[in-house]
Every structure is written in C-alpha cells, then in structure tokens.
Design a protein around this motif. Structure first.
Motif, PDB file in Angstrom:
ATOM      1  N   GLY A 106       0.807  -1.210   0.000  1.00 54.18           N
ATOM      2  CA  GLY A 106       0.000   0.000   0.000  1.00 54.18           C
ATOM      3  C   GLY A 106       0.841   1.261   0.000  1.00 54.18           C
ATOM      4  N   GLY A 107       1.947   1.241   0.756  1.00 54.24           N
ATOM      5  CA  GLY A 107       2.822   2.404   0.767  1.00 54.24           C
ATOM      6  C   GLY A 107       3.401   2.687  -0.604  1.00 54.24           C
ATOM      7  N   PHE A 108       3.779   1.616  -1.296  1.00 51.08           N
ATOM      8  CA  PHE A 108       4.304   1.800  -2.653  1.00 51.08           C
ATOM      9  C   PHE A 108       3.227   2.318  -3.595  1.00 51.08           C
ATOM     10  CE2 PHE A 108       4.896  -0.029  -6.912  1.00 51.08           C
ATOM     11  CZ  PHE A 108       6.079   0.613  -7.273  1.00 51.08           C
ATOM     12  N   MET A 109       2.021   1.740  -3.486  1.00 46.56           N
ATOM     13  CA  MET A 109       0.918   2.204  -4.326  1.00 46.56           C
ATOM     14  C   MET A 109       0.566   3.655  -4.014  1.00 46.56           C
ATOM     15  SD  MET A 109       0.066  -0.269  -6.366  1.00 46.56           S
ATOM     16  CE  MET A 109      -1.556   0.227  -6.897  1.00 46.56           C
ATOM     17  N   GLY A 110       0.689   4.011  -2.734  1.00 49.98           N
ATOM     18  CA  GLY A 110       0.367   5.375  -2.340  1.00 49.98           C
ATOM     19  C   GLY A 110       1.300   6.401  -2.947  1.00 49.98           C
ATOM     20  N   THR A 111       2.568   6.016  -3.161  1.00 45.73           N
ATOM     21  CA  THR A 111       3.490   6.947  -3.804  1.00 45.73           C
ATOM     22  C   THR A 111       3.079   7.245  -5.244  1.00 45.73           C
ATOM     23  OG1 THR A 111       4.930   5.126  -4.504  1.00 45.73           O
ATOM     24  CG2 THR A 111       5.404   6.164  -2.377  1.00 45.73           C
ATOM     25  N   LEU A 112       2.394   6.282  -5.877  1.00 45.27           N
ATOM     26  CA  LEU A 112       1.947   6.485  -7.254  1.00 45.27           C
ATOM     27  C   LEU A 112       0.697   7.352  -7.325  1.00 45.27           C
ATOM     28  CD1 LEU A 112       2.400   2.841  -8.615  1.00 45.27           C
ATOM     29  CD2 LEU A 112       4.033   4.731  -8.672  1.00 45.27           C
ATOM     30  N   THR A 113      -0.122   7.311  -6.263  1.00 47.22           N
ATOM     31  CA  THR A 113      -1.379   8.074  -6.265  1.00 47.22           C
ATOM     32  C   THR A 113      -1.289   9.344  -5.426  1.00 47.22           C
ATOM     33  OG1 THR A 113      -2.218   6.801  -4.367  1.00 47.22           O
ATOM     34  CG2 THR A 113      -2.714   5.971  -6.576  1.00 47.22           C
ATOM     35  N   ASN A 114      -0.095   9.634  -4.916  1.00 42.59           N
ATOM     36  CA  ASN A 114       0.046  10.791  -4.034  1.00 42.59           C
ATOM     37  C   ASN A 114      -0.276  12.084  -4.761  1.00 42.59           C
ATOM     38  OD1 ASN A 114       0.603  12.045  -1.589  1.00 42.59           O
ATOM     39  ND2 ASN A 114       2.750  12.404  -2.136  1.00 42.59           N
TER      40      ASN A 114
END
Length: 253
Positions: A61-69
């Motif tokens: 989720g943290g990695f995905m969050g960097t893409l949607t930040n």
C-alpha cells in the motif's frame, strides 16, 4: 583431486548461482516457519498470520500510495457546508487516491484481516474452499470500509455492503481459479488409443478418433476404410494398422 594412470585429474565444482542460493535459503526458512506455525494454538496462529500479512499489505500500500500521491494532493479541500452525500463521495475519493500512509493503512487492514480470518477458517474447517474465502473477503471488505471512511454516515450499512461486494468478487475469482487450475479429465475410453498414437508420433490424430467414436474397444476392428472416414491420411493409416497387427494386446479382442 584424483590421481589416475595418466596423471592427476582435477575436478572443479561449478560455482553456484547466488540467486539460487538465496531462493533455496528463503524457501527453507519459509517451510520452517510454516511448520512452526502449524504447531501453535489457533489464537497464536491467527495473530501471527494477521500481523505478517498486514505488514506485507502495508508495504504494498505504501508503494501504491506513492503512485497516487499526486492525485490525492490535487483533490480540493471540502467545504464545511457540504451535504452528507457530497462529503461521502469526497471520502471515497480520498480512500482510493490517498498518499502512502493512507494506502499503507488500507492495504494492511485488507490483507491482515483476510489472512487472519482465512487461517481461522482453515483450522476450524480443515480445508480451503469458496465459503472460507468469501467469509475472509467479507471481513476484509467490511474493515476496509470502516477504516477508510468510505460511504455515507451509516457506517454499519456501508461496511456490510462493502463486505458483500468483496465476498462476491472473491467467490467469483476463487471459482474461476478452480476452473483453470484443475487438470484435464482423463478420457478412459481412449487410453490405449492415446498411447498408440504417442508411440507412433501421431498425437495430432487423436481428435480424428474421437470425432469418429473410434474408442479403445474398436482398435482390433479398425480398417483402412474406417480410418479414411475420419480423414486420417494414407501414411498414418498404414502405420496405425501395422502397429495394431504387431501388437497382440491391440489385435486380440
């Protein structure tokens, strides 16, 4: 090093691939962890599985969050006078496009709850099936709805709705996976036929036999005319008939 009649023979062991060594070591640790976990009580197993899966989900989720930040930062700030429905829609957008911390929390809850419930269901029922999978998905969907703030003011109803949606999707995926993972059913009426064709290198003509209903019981009765009727070329026909004549098991009824 070995000494023979012609002199000294040196045997060199090829160096092992470091990546393969790491993979083998990881597999060994994983098997050891699973063996230890299987010996623990149900509460301990559920807690460990939930925690480890939640940690993995948080990392994803943290990695995905960097893409949607960037998407979440571009969302407008909600006004105080928004009606409940508009506020609910804004929270849904935040839940789906939040930053690393938000997505890490959401994924940790989903994966942790799903894995924990799955381990409990497997221990209680002794198997993994679609029912257990759907129960775990319902729990993860409901918890995701609660922690992410998705939906309107009625959180209980939204949690149930999200849980049902997750359960239905997971059940469909489970059934789809079962369908494609099952090995093809062996056709017992063509076992000898398949073996004969494989020996002759004529596997591609098995469909011709099935189309003409030429089963194992008809092998001793085969004629050139019968093989011609199912559109098998002359060369393969001669090989098949000769093979049957030379093989007592196929020739004798």
């Amino acid at each position: 090093m070995e000494q023979g009649k012609q002199g000294v023979v040196v045997k060199l062991t090829p160096p092992q691939n470091p990546l393969e060594q790491i993979q083998a070591r990881f597999k060994e640790l994983e098997n050891g962890f699973r063996t230890w976990l299987a010996k623990q009580s149900l509460p301990v197993e559920a807690a460990v599985v939930t925690a480890t899966s939640a940690a993995q989900g948080a990392a994803i989720g943290g990695f995905m969050g960097t893409l949607t930040n960037d998407v979440s930062s571009s969302l407008p700030t909600p006004q105080a006078g928004l009606n409940p429905q508009a506020m609910a829609s804004f929270k849904q957008a935040q839940a789906l496009a939040g930053g690393p911390l938000v997505q890490a929390r959401n994924f940790a809850v989903m994966t942790g709850v799903n894995a924990g419930i799955s381990s409990v269901m497997k221990r209680l029922r002794g198997k993994e099936d679609v029912q257990s999978s759907m129960v775990a998905a319902f729990g993860s969907g409901a918890m995701f709805s609660l922690v992410s703030g998705m939906g309107g003011p009625n959180q209980a109803a939204n949690a149930v709705t999200s849980g049902l949606f997750f359960a239905l999707v997971q059940g469909g995926l489970f059934k789809l996976g079962e369908k494609f993972s099952q090995p093809p059913v062996e056709d017992v009426y063509y076992a000898k036929t398949r073996s004969m064709l494989n020996n002759l290198g004529l596997q591609s003509y098995e469909k011709n036999f099935k189309k003409g209903l030429l089963t194992d019981t008809t092998l001793p009765l085969l004629t050139d005319s019968a093989l011609r009727d199912v559109k098998i070329p002359p060369g393969p026909r001669l090989l098949i008939l000769d093979h049957i004549q030379r093989n007592p098991e196929l020739r004798d009824r």
